[in-house]
Scaffold this motif. Sequence first.
Motif, PDB file in Angstrom:
ATOM      1  N   LEU A 239       0.831  -1.205   0.000  1.00  0.00           N
ATOM      2  CA  LEU A 239       0.000   0.000   0.000  1.00  0.00           C
ATOM      3  C   LEU A 239       0.867   1.257   0.000  1.00  0.00           C
ATOM      4  CD1 LEU A 239      -2.715  -1.204   2.527  1.00  0.00           C
ATOM      5  CD2 LEU A 239      -3.155  -0.515   0.157  1.00  0.00           C
ATOM      6  N   LEU A 240       1.968   1.235   0.760  1.00  0.00           N
ATOM      7  CA  LEU A 240       2.870   2.384   0.777  1.00  0.00           C
ATOM      8  C   LEU A 240       3.542   2.580  -0.576  1.00  0.00           C
ATOM      9  CD1 LEU A 240       4.581   2.181   4.284  1.00  0.00           C
ATOM     10  CD2 LEU A 240       2.625   3.580   3.576  1.00  0.00           C
ATOM     11  N   ARG A 241       3.906   1.485  -1.231  1.00  0.00           N
ATOM     12  CA  ARG A 241       4.495   1.617  -2.575  1.00  0.00           C
ATOM     13  C   ARG A 241       3.495   2.238  -3.540  1.00  0.00           C
ATOM     14  NH1 ARG A 241       6.378  -3.627  -1.318  1.00  0.00           N
ATOM     15  NH2 ARG A 241       4.870  -4.589  -2.757  1.00  0.00           N
ATOM     16  N   LYS A 242       2.256   1.808  -3.440  1.00  0.00           N
ATOM     17  CA  LYS A 242       1.202   2.381  -4.283  1.00  0.00           C
ATOM     18  C   LYS A 242       1.060   3.873  -4.019  1.00  0.00           C
ATOM     19  CE  LYS A 242      -3.808   1.940  -5.112  1.00  0.00           C
ATOM     20  NZ  LYS A 242      -3.774   1.500  -6.514  1.00  0.00           N
ATOM     21  N   LEU A 243       1.024   4.248  -2.733  1.00  0.00           N
ATOM     22  CA  LEU A 243       0.833   5.649  -2.367  1.00  0.00           C
ATOM     23  C   LEU A 243       2.016   6.503  -2.824  1.00  0.00           C
ATOM     24  CD1 LEU A 243      -1.179   7.480  -0.945  1.00  0.00           C
ATOM     25  CD2 LEU A 243       0.019   7.033   1.202  1.00  0.00           C
ATOM     26  N   GLN A 244       3.205   5.968  -2.703  1.00  0.00           N
ATOM     27  CA  GLN A 244       4.393   6.724  -3.133  1.00  0.00           C
ATOM     28  C   GLN A 244       4.415   6.964  -4.637  1.00  0.00           C
ATOM     29  OE1 GLN A 244       7.520   4.433  -1.302  1.00  0.00           O
ATOM     30  NE2 GLN A 244       6.871   5.037   0.758  1.00  0.00           N
ATOM     31  N   ARG A 245       3.754   6.079  -5.383  1.00  0.00           N
ATOM     32  CA  ARG A 245       3.642   6.289  -6.841  1.00  0.00           C
ATOM     33  C   ARG A 245       2.637   7.379  -7.175  1.00  0.00           C
ATOM     34  NH1 ARG A 245       3.664   0.552  -6.846  1.00  0.00           N
ATOM     35  NH2 ARG A 245       1.398   0.508  -7.170  1.00  0.00           N
ATOM     36  N   ILE A 246       1.529   7.431  -6.416  1.00  0.00           N
ATOM     37  CA  ILE A 246       0.426   8.310  -6.815  1.00  0.00           C
ATOM     38  C   ILE A 246       0.283   9.571  -5.963  1.00  0.00           C
ATOM     39  CG2 ILE A 246      -0.872   6.368  -7.792  1.00  0.00           C
ATOM     40  CD1 ILE A 246      -2.634   6.406  -5.280  1.00  0.00           C
ATOM     41  N   ASP A 247       0.809   9.565  -4.726  1.00  0.00           N
ATOM     42  CA  ASP A 247       0.550  10.693  -3.823  1.00  0.00           C
ATOM     43  C   ASP A 247       1.584  10.719  -2.698  1.00  0.00           C
ATOM     44  OD1 ASP A 247      -0.682  12.801  -2.557  1.00  0.00           O
ATOM     45  OD2 ASP A 247      -2.323  11.639  -1.712  1.00  0.00           O
ATOM     46  N   PRO A 248       2.848  11.036  -3.010  1.00  0.00           N
ATOM     47  CA  PRO A 248       3.909  10.937  -2.018  1.00  0.00           C
ATOM     48  C   PRO A 248       4.004  12.102  -1.041  1.00  0.00           C
ATOM     49  CG  PRO A 248       4.812  11.661  -4.103  1.00  0.00           C
ATOM     50  CD  PRO A 248       3.359  11.382  -4.349  1.00  0.00           C
ATOM     51  N   GLY A 249       3.131  13.096  -1.152  1.00  0.00           N
ATOM     52  CA  GLY A 249       3.260  14.291  -0.325  1.00  0.00           C
ATOM     53  C   GLY A 249       3.033  14.080   1.156  1.00  0.00           C
ATOM     54  N   TYR A 250       2.467  12.947   1.529  1.00  0.00           N
ATOM     55  CA  TYR A 250       2.176  12.672   2.932  1.00  0.00           C
ATOM     56  C   TYR A 250       3.419  12.586   3.800  1.00  0.00           C
ATOM     57  CZ  TYR A 250       3.756   7.832   2.330  1.00  0.00           C
ATOM     58  OH  TYR A 250       4.513   6.712   2.106  1.00  0.00           O
ATOM     59  N   LEU A 251       4.582  12.335   3.194  1.00  0.00           N
ATOM     60  CA  LEU A 251       5.820  12.076   3.932  1.00  0.00           C
ATOM     61  C   LEU A 251       6.375  13.315   4.636  1.00  0.00           C
ATOM     62  CD1 LEU A 251       7.520   9.809   1.272  1.00  0.00           C
ATOM     63  CD2 LEU A 251       6.845   9.075   3.574  1.00  0.00           C
ATOM     64  N   ASP A 252       5.975  14.497   4.219  1.00  0.00           N
ATOM     65  CA  ASP A 252       6.580  15.735   4.744  1.00  0.00           C
ATOM     66  C   ASP A 252       6.111  16.071   6.161  1.00  0.00           C
ATOM     67  OD1 ASP A 252       7.833  16.009   2.288  1.00  0.00           O
ATOM     68  OD2 ASP A 252       6.181  17.203   1.458  1.00  0.00           O
TER      69      ASP A 252
END
Length: 252
Positions: A239-252
């Motif tokens: 799920l994290l790999r999927k999210l990093q492909r489509i919407d990585p802004g959550y990491l900040d």
Amino acid sequence: MPASSVQAQVSAQEWQLRQDLAACYRLVAHYGWSDLVFTHISARIPGPDHHFLINPYGLMFDEITASSLVKVDQHCNKLNDSPYSVNPAGFVIHSAIHEAREDAGCVLHTHTRAGVAVSAQKDGVLPLSQQSTFVLASLAYHDYEGVAFRPDEKPRLQADLGHANFMVLRNHGLLVVGKTIADAFLSMYTFEATCQIQLAAQSGGGALTHVDPRIVSGVAESMRVQTGGLGGAFVWPALLRKLQRIDPGYLD
């Protein structure tokens, strides 16, 4: 405006928790389970204090970042210098569960169409699918008392939940408790699918076949086998790999 990074102000453990919780918010938005700004996911910060992270009230779920999450105590006092407020209704429900359940690492609550529809049905969740068996093995119900901003509702909510990990909030929505954020997300994925399948089956108009109750009693072992004993951690990296492909802004 993006929140300033708090990474340097918190422990590495809390920063990881913040990133995972922000990812969970983004995934809930991605799967269509959000209700504008009105539902909540909380994660307890490990340690002796009942401190937890919750969403900044007024942000859409796909805007939430690791730094924008608000850290609060049991009395809704903010513990970090955040410009954001916390929804009182969200605080009452989530603080009640974190207070009563030491194993509640994450509490996830939704108002999806399917979840609210099933919560309004007198018979609640029916044993109509494989997904439903996982829910029925650990399911509780709590009657609707209006918008949950009154602290006096907390003891009744705690008593109704007991040791269950899935809860139908009557006429309101769905709630799950997980030891981890990954566990809670997988549980809600299963819960939401259960409700969608139930409504689809009922809409067909024909007689419905119920799962044998004996199957429900053995479902814990089935889940263990299905996930290799890892629970939500089995699917979380994907799920994290999927999210990093489509919407990585959550990491900040």
